[in-house]
Design a protein around this motif. Sequence first.
Motif, PDB file in Angstrom:
ATOM      1  N   PRO A   1       0.918  -1.297   0.053  1.00 53.88           N
ATOM      2  CA  PRO A   1      -0.075  -0.116   0.045  1.00 53.88           C
ATOM      3  C   PRO A   1       0.816   1.136   0.005  1.00 53.88           C
ATOM      4  O   PRO A   1       2.140   1.344   0.651  1.00 53.88           O
ATOM      5  N   ALA A   2       0.607   2.208  -0.843  1.00 54.62           N
ATOM      6  CA  ALA A   2       1.528   3.411  -1.158  1.00 54.62           C
ATOM      7  C   ALA A   2       1.791   3.827   0.372  1.00 54.62           C
ATOM      8  O   ALA A   2       3.068   4.399   0.542  1.00 54.62           O
ATOM      9  N   PRO A   3       0.795   4.309   1.436  1.00 49.90           N
ATOM     10  CA  PRO A   3       1.242   4.734   2.511  1.00 49.90           C
ATOM     11  C   PRO A   3       2.333   4.112   3.350  1.00 49.90           C
ATOM     12  O   PRO A   3       3.111   4.778   4.128  1.00 49.90           O
ATOM     13  N   CYS A   4       2.770   3.064   3.180  1.00 44.25           N
ATOM     14  CA  CYS A   4       3.567   2.241   3.761  1.00 44.25           C
ATOM     15  C   CYS A   4       5.026   2.810   3.387  1.00 44.25           C
ATOM     16  O   CYS A   4       6.099   2.881   4.183  1.00 44.25           O
ATOM     17  N   VAL A   5       5.105   3.480   2.243  1.00 38.82           N
ATOM     18  CA  VAL A   5       6.323   3.922   1.914  1.00 38.82           C
ATOM     19  C   VAL A   5       6.343   5.520   1.878  1.00 38.82           C
ATOM     20  O   VAL A   5       7.521   6.134   1.655  1.00 38.82           O
ATOM     21  N   THR A   6       5.324   6.125   1.557  1.00 43.14           N
ATOM     22  CA  THR A   6       4.761   7.539   1.342  1.00 43.14           C
ATOM     23  C   THR A   6       4.516   8.318   2.469  1.00 43.14           C
ATOM     24  O   THR A   6       4.786   9.440   2.850  1.00 43.14           O
ATOM     25  N   ASN A   7       4.193   7.532   3.668  1.00 38.64           N
ATOM     26  CA  ASN A   7       3.693   8.149   5.039  1.00 38.64           C
ATOM     27  C   ASN A   7       3.843   7.548   6.187  1.00 38.64           C
ATOM     28  O   ASN A   7       3.088   7.494   7.248  1.00 38.64           O
ATOM     29  N   SER A   8       5.250   6.848   6.181  1.00 38.63           N
ATOM     30  CA  SER A   8       5.419   6.229   7.220  1.00 38.63           C
ATOM     31  C   SER A   8       6.471   6.889   8.059  1.00 38.63           C
ATOM     32  O   SER A   8       7.292   7.399   7.406  1.00 38.63           O
TER      33      SER A   8
ATOM     34  N   ARG B   1       9.802   0.771 -11.100  1.00 39.58           N
ATOM     35  CA  ARG B   1       8.832   1.324  -9.851  1.00 39.58           C
ATOM     36  C   ARG B   1       7.714   1.981 -10.619  1.00 39.58           C
ATOM     37  O   ARG B   1       7.882   2.656 -11.360  1.00 39.58           O
ATOM     38  N   LYS B   2       6.533   1.859  -9.814  1.00 37.08           N
ATOM     39  CA  LYS B   2       5.440   2.718 -10.158  1.00 37.08           C
ATOM     40  C   LYS B   2       4.707   2.965  -8.899  1.00 37.08           C
ATOM     41  O   LYS B   2       4.430   2.091  -7.904  1.00 37.08           O
ATOM     42  N   MET B   3       4.218   4.242  -8.749  1.00 36.22           N
ATOM     43  CA  MET B   3       3.416   4.919  -7.742  1.00 36.22           C
ATOM     44  C   MET B   3       2.161   5.163  -7.935  1.00 36.22           C
ATOM     45  O   MET B   3       2.031   5.953  -8.924  1.00 36.22           O
ATOM     46  N   SER B   4       1.004   4.409  -7.472  1.00 35.38           N
ATOM     47  CA  SER B   4      -0.263   5.077  -7.750  1.00 35.38           C
ATOM     48  C   SER B   4      -0.790   5.479  -6.592  1.00 35.38           C
ATOM     49  O   SER B   4      -0.195   5.663  -5.601  1.00 35.38           O
ATOM     50  N   PRO B   5      -2.129   6.421  -6.517  1.00 30.17           N
ATOM     51  CA  PRO B   5      -2.550   6.808  -5.286  1.00 30.17           C
ATOM     52  C   PRO B   5      -2.459   5.802  -4.150  1.00 30.17           C
ATOM     53  O   PRO B   5      -2.621   6.224  -3.076  1.00 30.17           O
TER      54      PRO B   5
END
Length: 342
Positions: free
Chosen positions: A272-279, A301-305
């Motif tokens: 899940p993106a928040p594991c690396v964008t908001n931890s 690498r690909k980041m989706s919302p």
Amino acid sequence: MASTKRKKRKPSSSLLSRRQSHAPSSISTSAAASTKPLPSKLSRRLIRSHHTTQKRLHQALQQNDTASIAALTSSITSAGGLAAYQRASVSGQSSKRGGDTSKVLVSWFLDLGISKPPSKTTSNSDDDDQDVKNIYQPRLLEIGCLSPANAIHSFFPRPYRTLMDLNSLHPEILAQDFMTFPVPVSPQPGPLAADSLKQGEEEEEEEEGGGGYDIISCSLVLNYVPTPAARGEMLKRIARFANHSLLLQRHQRHRRRTPTPAVFPALFLVLPAPCVTNSRYLTEDHLQAIMAALGYELLRRKMSPKLAYYLWRYTGPGTSETFKKVELQPGGKRNNFAIVLE
Ligand SMILES: C[S@@+](CC[C@H](N)C(=O)[O-])C[C@H]1O[C@@H](n2cnc3c(N)ncnc32)[C@H](O)[C@@H]1O
């Protein structure tokens, strides 16, 4: 004038139990595959609540807190357990929601020049058959598999795939904890070993799955693992499988009719993106450092919302560097997702 409009009912967990009451008590393959996807809000709520309760249960188990263990186990069971969680995840995977994460891997494969194996039925001459035999067919090991019909599976026809999950929803999926799935015994290094293998022995080794896995898929599984140290252990174990495949690749290179694509051994990792964008404890740079220590380099690498997708290539045993749970980004609104390498 009184409105005749009916109020929309909010999805609730009782909705799941009502839906499930029409299904067999344990979610069988066909039931899981054929039931309509759950409303997305309900799926998300079920998934989130399952993760939270699992995490609390893990803490209670560590503290030997019997009252909490009983309460949390009963709460998980009454919410439908792992099967309900999986059903919510299957709903998230439905094509209408674009949720099959392996579609990203397919696009990367095509970009990297890895094509689908030609179907045997389309070949119409002996020469074509020979061409099919000469093409190297990579193998997939999928951890946490809910269906054998995702986009990537057409690249790995049976028997070139091993699919597993703690709870199997399909006869082809092994009911298996990856953490107890035996790591194959690697060939001994040195020219003797390579030359001493007779052709028959090598083919037998490959047939039995000792041939290693060219790619391991670990999509939305690591975040299911309840502790930072256990996540690190899972990544280490994945690297051991990759190391086995790399040794085999080197060992058998001289025998291969077509070389193994330079991408392999690889790992498809989705979080899940928040594991690396908001931890507080994990950033993409930190993840990359952990993966480098395990012997991986980032290929795609690909980041989706919502999701972070990665394709890593295993290049050989990394370092023995350890990674503790260290606050990297302070902030009240951040989550606590972490990976620890001991
Ligand atoms: C959210 S689902 C992800 C499914 C799918 N890979 C996807 O991308 O949608 C997570 C799955 O991982 C499985 N899982 C978690 N830990 C596992 C382990 N140690 N071995 C095998 N499966 C595991 C769970 O049972 C669950 O079905």
